[in-house]
Design a protein around this motif. Structure first.
Motif, PDB file in Angstrom:
ATOM      1  N   THR A  40       3.838  -6.323   1.605  1.00 52.61           N
ATOM      2  CA  THR A  40       2.882  -4.936   2.099  1.00 52.61           C
ATOM      3  C   THR A  40       3.924  -3.930   1.587  1.00 52.61           C
ATOM      4  O   THR A  40       4.935  -3.729   1.702  1.00 52.61           O
ATOM      5  CB  THR A  40       2.758  -5.053   3.404  1.00 52.61           C
ATOM      6  N   ARG A  41       2.910  -2.619   1.066  1.00 49.02           N
ATOM      7  CA  ARG A  41       3.634  -1.513   0.921  1.00 49.02           C
ATOM      8  C   ARG A  41       4.138  -0.893   2.256  1.00 49.02           C
ATOM      9  O   ARG A  41       3.263  -1.119   3.374  1.00 49.02           O
ATOM     10  CB  ARG A  41       2.679  -0.390   0.242  1.00 49.02           C
ATOM     11  N   ARG A  42       5.600  -0.456   2.314  1.00 48.64           N
ATOM     12  CA  ARG A  42       5.853   0.339   3.603  1.00 48.64           C
ATOM     13  C   ARG A  42       5.456   1.804   3.498  1.00 48.64           C
ATOM     14  O   ARG A  42       5.076   2.215   2.499  1.00 48.64           O
ATOM     15  CB  ARG A  42       7.475   0.002   3.400  1.00 48.64           C
ATOM     16  N   ASP A  43       5.407   1.996   4.723  1.00 54.16           N
ATOM     17  CA  ASP A  43       5.019   3.475   4.831  1.00 54.16           C
ATOM     18  C   ASP A  43       5.947   4.747   4.299  1.00 54.16           C
ATOM     19  O   ASP A  43       5.474   5.863   3.708  1.00 54.16           O
ATOM     20  CB  ASP A  43       4.948   3.843   6.398  1.00 54.16           C
ATOM     21  N   GLU A  45       7.094   4.097   1.072  1.00 55.98           N
ATOM     22  CA  GLU A  45       6.828   4.061  -0.329  1.00 55.98           C
ATOM     23  C   GLU A  45       5.449   5.139  -0.624  1.00 55.98           C
ATOM     24  O   GLU A  45       4.489   4.544   0.088  1.00 55.98           O
ATOM     25  CB  GLU A  45       6.798   2.652  -0.482  1.00 55.98           C
ATOM     26  N   PRO A  47       2.255   5.782  -2.326  1.00 55.64           N
ATOM     27  CA  PRO A  47       0.964   4.991  -3.079  1.00 55.64           C
ATOM     28  C   PRO A  47       1.115   5.088  -4.561  1.00 55.64           C
ATOM     29  O   PRO A  47       0.897   3.970  -4.899  1.00 55.64           O
ATOM     30  CB  PRO A  47      -0.240   5.621  -2.373  1.00 55.64           C
ATOM     31  N   TRP A  50       3.728   2.547  -5.674  1.00 55.15           N
ATOM     32  CA  TRP A  50       3.265   1.156  -5.268  1.00 55.15           C
ATOM     33  C   TRP A  50       2.371   0.972  -6.434  1.00 55.15           C
ATOM     34  O   TRP A  50       2.316  -0.295  -7.102  1.00 55.15           O
ATOM     35  CB  TRP A  50       2.678   1.129  -3.971  1.00 55.15           C
ATOM     36  N   GLU A  51       1.248   1.842  -6.664  1.00 57.88           N
ATOM     37  CA  GLU A  51       0.339   1.327  -7.765  1.00 57.88           C
ATOM     38  C   GLU A  51       0.950   1.057  -9.212  1.00 57.88           C
ATOM     39  O   GLU A  51       0.399   0.416  -9.848  1.00 57.88           O
ATOM     40  CB  GLU A  51      -0.771   2.320  -7.883  1.00 57.88           C
ATOM     41  N   ARG A  67      -4.979  -8.910  -4.857  1.00 60.65           N
ATOM     42  CA  ARG A  67      -4.829  -7.742  -4.012  1.00 60.65           C
ATOM     43  C   ARG A  67      -5.500  -7.988  -2.633  1.00 60.65           C
ATOM     44  O   ARG A  67      -6.911  -8.218  -2.882  1.00 60.65           O
ATOM     45  CB  ARG A  67      -5.590  -6.446  -4.541  1.00 60.65           C
ATOM     46  N   LEU A  70      -5.685  -2.794   0.659  1.00 65.71           N
ATOM     47  CA  LEU A  70      -5.104  -1.567  -0.197  1.00 65.71           C
ATOM     48  C   LEU A  70      -3.810  -1.704  -0.352  1.00 65.71           C
ATOM     49  O   LEU A  70      -3.208  -1.171  -1.433  1.00 65.71           O
ATOM     50  CB  LEU A  70      -5.521  -0.466   0.480  1.00 65.71           C
ATOM     51  N   ASN A  71      -2.916  -2.094   0.542  1.00 69.35           N
ATOM     52  CA  ASN A  71      -1.402  -1.961   0.818  1.00 69.35           C
ATOM     53  C   ASN A  71      -0.771  -3.353   0.641  1.00 69.35           C
ATOM     54  O   ASN A  71       0.342  -3.429   1.163  1.00 69.35           O
ATOM     55  CB  ASN A  71      -0.993  -1.215   1.823  1.00 69.35           C
ATOM     56  N   CYS A  72      -1.472  -4.349   0.343  1.00 66.98           N
ATOM     57  CA  CYS A  72      -0.977  -5.831   0.699  1.00 66.98           C
ATOM     58  C   CYS A  72      -1.371  -6.510  -0.893  1.00 66.98           C
ATOM     59  O   CYS A  72      -2.423  -6.509  -0.938  1.00 66.98           O
ATOM     60  CB  CYS A  72      -1.309  -6.469   1.977  1.00 66.98           C
TER      61      CYS A  72
END
Length: 83
Positions: A40-43, A45, A47, A50-51, A67, A70-72
């Motif tokens: 999961t993307r951390r706050d 990091e 976006p 991440w992408e 996917r 959106l963040n995992c």
């Protein structure tokens, strides 16, 4: 230094941090047994970073990105070993 300069300077660092964090998780011996990991993307990091990392992983032969939201994502590589 104004705030916008700080954000611009942070983006490449964030990309590297995301990549290192994913690499560390994938290298874990328990994860290697399962040949998949959910991340999961951390706050803290960005976006965009991440992408970018996910896009590069998706373009790598033998790696699958599922996917979950959106963040995992779930990153798998079993097919690479089976080929």
């Amino acid at each position: 230094m104004n705030q916008s300069s700080t954000i611009i300077a942070f983006t490449p660092k964030s990309y590297e941090q995301v990549g290192r964090r994913i690499q560390t998780k994938v290298s874990d011996p328990q994860v290697q047994k399962h040949q998949a990991v959910t991340i999961t993307r951390r706050d803290d990091e960005s976006p965009e970073a991440w992408e970018r990392v996910l896009q590069e992983l998706e373009e790598t032969h033998g790696i699958t990105i599922e996917r979950l939201d959106l963040n995992c994502v779930r990153i798998g590589w079993k097919r690479y070993i089976d080929c």
